[in-house]
Write a protein that holds these residues in place. Structure first.
Motif, PDB file in Angstrom:
ATOM      1  N   LEU A  81       3.170  -6.512  -0.196  1.00  0.00           N
ATOM      2  CA  LEU A  81       2.022  -5.941  -0.979  1.00  0.00           C
ATOM      3  C   LEU A  81       1.362  -6.901  -1.898  1.00  0.00           C
ATOM      4  O   LEU A  81       0.069  -6.895  -1.823  1.00  0.00           O
ATOM      5  N   GLY A 134      -1.016  -2.955   4.853  1.00  0.00           N
ATOM      6  CA  GLY A 134      -1.037  -2.333   3.427  1.00  0.00           C
ATOM      7  C   GLY A 134      -0.631  -0.772   3.284  1.00  0.00           C
ATOM      8  O   GLY A 134       0.438  -0.426   2.869  1.00  0.00           O
ATOM      9  N   ALA A 138       3.071   0.321   1.907  1.00  0.00           N
ATOM     10  CA  ALA A 138       3.173   1.247   1.012  1.00  0.00           C
ATOM     11  C   ALA A 138       3.653   2.559   1.307  1.00  0.00           C
ATOM     12  O   ALA A 138       4.421   3.245   0.523  1.00  0.00           O
TER      13      ALA A 138
END
Length: 186
Positions: A81, A134, A138
């Protein structure tokens, strides 16, 4: 006659001593037998409890490995990330450098054009990574954190189960190996 009387008294005394010796011999044999039975029961109980404890420790070792691997995966996800965010900010800095080089005739303008082209390409890649990878990464981090918590709870439950099993196994093993319930040790 006196000889016979003395012999009778001697035989009577010897018979009493032999009977007394036989009683003591029987008691000593009985105590030794009970002590050996009790020792065997204690050995069997110690072995059984040790096996259960070893299983508990093996489970702890395996789940500790899983927890470490999980923490490494969390670190990798956070690193990815961070790298994706860094990739997203890089085109901005490349354009700033290009704007500083643009006033320089010929070489600066060519370098500025190249940096702007690289920045545009990186922007496309960064936007794709930010929009696709992403959210996946996440979303994976909370799952990995929850898995670590599950491993920890599983260790506690396993330890509790082994503790209760140990008590019942101890009682069972002692009951099986000390059948007559001997309770005294010489």
């Amino acid at each position: 006659q006196q000889y016979k009387d003395r012999l009778a008294v001697f035989i009577l005394l010897m018979t009493g001593m032999v009977a007394l010796a036989m009683i003591f011999l029987y008691r000593a044999g009985k105590l030794s037998s009970e002590q050996m039975e009790l020792q065997n029961a204690a050995d069997a109980a110690a072995y059984s409890v040790s096996v259960l404890e070893a299983r508990d420790l093996n489970f702890m070792a395996y789940t500790n490995r899983a927890m470490v691997a999980n923490e490494v995966a969390i670190g990798q996800a956070v690193g990815l990330l961070s790298w994706i965010n860094h990739l997203g900010s890089t085109p901005t800095f490349l354009r700033r450098y290009a704007s500083l080089l643009a006033p320089i005739p010929f070489v600066g303008q060519a370098a500025s054009a190249i940096l702007n082209g690289i920045a545009t390409g990186m922007e496309v890649v960064a936007n794709g990574a930010i929009s696709v990878a992403g959210p996946l990464i996440a979303g994976a981090v909370p799952v990995l954190v929850a898995a670590s918590s599950i491993y920890s709870r599983a260790q506690s439950l396993m330890h509790l189960a082994v503790t209760t099993t140990t008590l019942s196994t101890l009682h069972e093993i002692l009951g099986q190996n000390a059948a007559n319930g001997c309770h005294r040790v010489a």
